[in-house]
Design a protein around this motif. Structure first.
Motif, PDB file in Angstrom:
ATOM      1  N   PRO A  30       0.995  -1.234   0.152  1.00 25.73           N
ATOM      2  CA  PRO A  30       0.008  -0.005  -0.115  1.00 25.73           C
ATOM      3  C   PRO A  30       0.742   1.190  -0.018  1.00 25.73           C
ATOM      4  O   PRO A  30       0.700   2.075  -0.642  1.00 25.73           O
ATOM      5  CB  PRO A  30      -0.962  -0.043   1.499  1.00 25.73           C
ATOM      6  CG  PRO A  30      -0.816  -1.568   1.726  1.00 25.73           C
ATOM      7  CD  PRO A  30       0.454  -2.119   1.048  1.00 25.73           C
ATOM      8  N   LEU A  31       2.022   1.340   0.534  1.00 20.33           N
ATOM      9  CA  LEU A  31       2.743   2.394   0.909  1.00 20.33           C
ATOM     10  C   LEU A  31       3.427   2.613  -0.715  1.00 20.33           C
ATOM     11  O   LEU A  31       3.352   3.708  -1.214  1.00 20.33           O
ATOM     12  CB  LEU A  31       3.834   2.339   1.898  1.00 20.33           C
ATOM     13  CG  LEU A  31       4.934   3.517   2.099  1.00 20.33           C
ATOM     14  CD1 LEU A  31       3.817   4.762   2.609  1.00 20.33           C
ATOM     15  CD2 LEU A  31       5.973   2.937   3.279  1.00 20.33           C
ATOM     16  N   ALA A  32       3.843   1.451  -1.227  1.00 17.94           N
ATOM     17  CA  ALA A  32       4.541   1.505  -2.604  1.00 17.94           C
ATOM     18  C   ALA A  32       3.509   2.189  -3.644  1.00 17.94           C
ATOM     19  O   ALA A  32       3.691   2.957  -4.333  1.00 17.94           O
ATOM     20  CB  ALA A  32       4.967   0.159  -2.960  1.00 17.94           C
ATOM     21  N   SER A  33       2.266   1.641  -3.419  1.00 18.22           N
ATOM     22  CA  SER A  33       1.175   2.174  -4.299  1.00 18.22           C
ATOM     23  C   SER A  33       1.014   3.644  -4.347  1.00 18.22           C
ATOM     24  O   SER A  33       0.789   4.434  -5.260  1.00 18.22           O
ATOM     25  CB  SER A  33      -0.039   1.494  -4.226  1.00 18.22           C
ATOM     26  OG  SER A  33      -0.108  -0.024  -4.391  1.00 18.22           O
ATOM     27  N   TRP A  34       0.905   3.971  -2.883  1.00 22.29           N
ATOM     28  CA  TRP A  34       0.725   5.582  -2.743  1.00 22.29           C
ATOM     29  C   TRP A  34       2.028   6.371  -3.034  1.00 22.29           C
ATOM     30  O   TRP A  34       1.735   7.226  -3.855  1.00 22.29           O
ATOM     31  CB  TRP A  34       0.453   5.653  -1.147  1.00 22.29           C
ATOM     32  CG  TRP A  34       0.452   7.310  -0.837  1.00 22.29           C
ATOM     33  CD1 TRP A  34      -0.602   7.891  -0.857  1.00 22.29           C
ATOM     34  CD2 TRP A  34       1.408   8.026  -0.414  1.00 22.29           C
ATOM     35  NE1 TRP A  34      -0.433   9.441  -0.750  1.00 22.29           N
ATOM     36  CE2 TRP A  34       1.157   9.441  -0.214  1.00 22.29           C
ATOM     37  CE3 TRP A  34       3.047   7.909  -0.428  1.00 22.29           C
ATOM     38  CZ2 TRP A  34       1.773  10.393   0.150  1.00 22.29           C
ATOM     39  CZ3 TRP A  34       3.802   8.968  -0.117  1.00 22.29           C
ATOM     40  CH2 TRP A  34       3.333  10.331   0.058  1.00 22.29           C
ATOM     41  N   GLY A  35       3.112   5.873  -3.005  1.00 13.92           N
ATOM     42  CA  GLY A  35       4.451   6.475  -3.376  1.00 13.92           C
ATOM     43  C   GLY A  35       4.379   6.575  -4.641  1.00 13.92           C
ATOM     44  O   GLY A  35       4.631   7.574  -5.244  1.00 13.92           O
ATOM     45  N   ALA A  36       3.904   5.556  -5.658  1.00 14.32           N
ATOM     46  CA  ALA A  36       4.150   5.703  -6.839  1.00 14.32           C
ATOM     47  C   ALA A  36       3.024   6.636  -7.516  1.00 14.32           C
ATOM     48  O   ALA A  36       3.290   7.374  -8.505  1.00 14.32           O
ATOM     49  CB  ALA A  36       3.659   4.173  -7.579  1.00 14.32           C
ATOM     50  N   GLU A  37       2.053   6.662  -7.096  1.00 13.37           N
ATOM     51  CA  GLU A  37       0.950   7.578  -7.286  1.00 13.37           C
ATOM     52  C   GLU A  37       1.461   8.933  -6.973  1.00 13.37           C
ATOM     53  O   GLU A  37       1.158   9.776  -7.893  1.00 13.37           O
ATOM     54  CB  GLU A  37      -0.449   7.301  -6.672  1.00 13.37           C
ATOM     55  CG  GLU A  37      -1.453   8.078  -7.298  1.00 13.37           C
ATOM     56  CD  GLU A  37      -2.822   7.777  -6.662  1.00 13.37           C
ATOM     57  OE1 GLU A  37      -3.917   8.629  -6.481  1.00 13.37           O
ATOM     58  OE2 GLU A  37      -3.007   6.432  -6.712  1.00 13.37           O
ATOM     59  N   LEU A  39       4.319  10.169  -5.969  1.00 13.34           N
ATOM     60  CA  LEU A  39       5.998  10.839  -6.453  1.00 13.34           C
ATOM     61  C   LEU A  39       6.302  10.241  -7.794  1.00 13.34           C
ATOM     62  O   LEU A  39       7.237  10.840  -8.419  1.00 13.34           O
ATOM     63  CB  LEU A  39       6.839  10.227  -5.461  1.00 13.34           C
ATOM     64  CG  LEU A  39       6.569  10.554  -3.996  1.00 13.34           C
ATOM     65  CD1 LEU A  39       7.422   9.920  -3.082  1.00 13.34           C
ATOM     66  CD2 LEU A  39       6.559  12.197  -3.797  1.00 13.34           C
ATOM     67  N   GLY A  40       5.652   9.149  -8.353  1.00  9.85           N
ATOM     68  CA  GLY A  40       6.139   8.459  -9.503  1.00  9.85           C
ATOM     69  C   GLY A  40       6.651   7.296  -9.123  1.00  9.85           C
ATOM     70  O   GLY A  40       7.426   6.690  -8.354  1.00  9.85           O
ATOM     71  N   PRO A  41       6.621   6.346 -10.124  1.00 10.66           N
ATOM     72  CA  PRO A  41       7.112   4.968  -9.932  1.00 10.66           C
ATOM     73  C   PRO A  41       8.637   5.005  -9.743  1.00 10.66           C
ATOM     74  O   PRO A  41       9.178   3.916  -9.039  1.00 10.66           O
ATOM     75  CB  PRO A  41       6.446   4.215 -11.324  1.00 10.66           C
ATOM     76  CG  PRO A  41       6.415   5.202 -12.124  1.00 10.66           C
ATOM     77  CD  PRO A  41       6.031   6.650 -11.507  1.00 10.66           C
ATOM     78  N   ARG A  42       9.367   5.748 -10.113  1.00 13.28           N
ATOM     79  CA  ARG A  42      10.860   5.585  -9.871  1.00 13.28           C
ATOM     80  C   ARG A  42      11.226   6.015  -8.595  1.00 13.28           C
ATOM     81  O   ARG A  42      12.339   5.854  -8.222  1.00 13.28           O
ATOM     82  CB  ARG A  42      11.571   6.507 -11.145  1.00 13.28           C
ATOM     83  CG  ARG A  42      12.264   7.665 -10.775  1.00 13.28           C
ATOM     84  CD  ARG A  42      12.849   8.465 -11.663  1.00 13.28           C
ATOM     85  NE  ARG A  42      13.701   9.425 -11.066  1.00 13.28           N
ATOM     86  CZ  ARG A  42      14.350  10.135 -11.661  1.00 13.28           C
ATOM     87  NH1 ARG A  42      14.549  10.269 -12.788  1.00 13.28           N
ATOM     88  NH2 ARG A  42      15.026  11.216 -10.702  1.00 13.28           N
ATOM     89  N   PHE A  43      10.357   6.604  -7.741  1.00 12.26           N
ATOM     90  CA  PHE A  43      10.676   6.899  -6.505  1.00 12.26           C
ATOM     91  C   PHE A  43      10.314   5.951  -5.614  1.00 12.26           C
ATOM     92  O   PHE A  43       9.860   6.490  -4.136  1.00 12.26           O
ATOM     93  CB  PHE A  43      10.107   8.568  -6.260  1.00 12.26           C
ATOM     94  CG  PHE A  43      10.751   9.360  -6.874  1.00 12.26           C
ATOM     95  CD1 PHE A  43      12.122   9.989  -6.626  1.00 12.26           C
ATOM     96  CD2 PHE A  43      10.012   9.970  -8.157  1.00 12.26           C
ATOM     97  CE1 PHE A  43      12.769  10.733  -7.443  1.00 12.26           C
ATOM     98  CE2 PHE A  43      10.757  10.853  -8.784  1.00 12.26           C
ATOM     99  CZ  PHE A  43      11.944  11.384  -8.437  1.00 12.26           C
ATOM    100  N   VAL A  44      10.288   4.743  -5.608  1.00  9.35           N
ATOM    101  CA  VAL A  44       9.420   3.767  -4.838  1.00  9.35           C
ATOM    102  C   VAL A  44      10.467   2.493  -4.851  1.00  9.35           C
ATOM    103  O   VAL A  44      11.101   2.511  -6.100  1.00  9.35           O
ATOM    104  CB  VAL A  44       8.097   3.234  -4.886  1.00  9.35           C
ATOM    105  CG1 VAL A  44       7.336   4.409  -4.483  1.00  9.35           C
ATOM    106  CG2 VAL A  44       7.709   2.785  -6.181  1.00  9.35           C
ATOM    107  N   GLY A  45      10.496   1.758  -3.966  1.00 11.51           N
ATOM    108  CA  GLY A  45      11.105   0.321  -4.000  1.00 11.51           C
ATOM    109  C   GLY A  45      12.478   0.376  -4.405  1.00 11.51           C
ATOM    110  O   GLY A  45      13.364   1.209  -4.072  1.00 11.51           O
ATOM    111  N   PRO A  46      12.954  -0.603  -5.079  1.00 11.25           N
ATOM    112  CA  PRO A  46      14.466  -0.612  -5.592  1.00 11.25           C
ATOM    113  C   PRO A  46      14.765   0.374  -6.336  1.00 11.25           C
ATOM    114  O   PRO A  46      15.924   0.792  -6.433  1.00 11.25           O
ATOM    115  CB  PRO A  46      14.690  -2.102  -6.271  1.00 11.25           C
ATOM    116  CG  PRO A  46      13.172  -2.621  -6.736  1.00 11.25           C
ATOM    117  CD  PRO A  46      12.439  -1.752  -5.624  1.00 11.25           C
TER     118      PRO A  46
END
Length: 149
Positions: A30-37, A39-46
């Motif tokens: 859920p945090l990754a989904s929020w972050g991707a939405e 901030l953009g997908p390049r600003f989450v996870g690896p």
């Protein structure tokens, strides 16, 4: 180990945010989904960890270069040569997918810690340098390990 001055400690800890955020969004969908939405997908996870990790290894090459300027002769030449290794490592070793890149960043940051120690032993760093570098490296490596496992 010497006490780390407040400003370098706070700034160093702030520099960990992309690594911690990347690890948090890697393990929390859920945090990754929020972050991707947000901030953009390049600003989450690896993705954020790998890009930022490459930037930081390159930055640390510049820091080591600066330490090398504090000496002369063969030691300076050795310091300059060693100082370019982290940036070259980041450039050549962060391709090949997120797991391989994260593993190579782990090795890069551990290798950087060895270089930090050498520059410290040569008396080129502040007395508190290794205290800061061990702390920051431990957190960076822990965050990258989360991405690898």
């Amino acid at each position: 180990m010497a006490r780390i001055p407040t400003a370098p400690l706070i700034l160093g800890l702030a520099g960990l945010i992309p690594f911690v955020w990347g690890a948090a969004t890697y393990v929390n969908s859920p945090l990754a989904s929020w972050g991707a939405e947000a901030l953009g997908p390049r600003f989450v996870g690896p993705y954020v960890q790998l890009f930022y990790g490459s930037v930081i290894l390159s930055f640390m090459s510049g820091v080591l270069w600066g330490f090398a300027t504090k000496t002369t002769g063969a030691r300076a030449a050795t310091g300059y040569a060693l100082s370019v290794i982290p940036a070259l490592w980041a450039f050549f070793m962060t391709g090949g997918g997120p797991t391989t890149a994260a593993m190579n960043l782990i090795f890069g940051f551990l290798g950087l810690l060895v270089l930090d120690f050498a520059f410290s032993q040569w008396g080129l760093t502040p007395r508190w340098w290794m205290s800061l570098r061990v702390l920051l490296t431990a957190v960076v490596v822990a965050c990258l390990v989360i991405t690898v496992i």
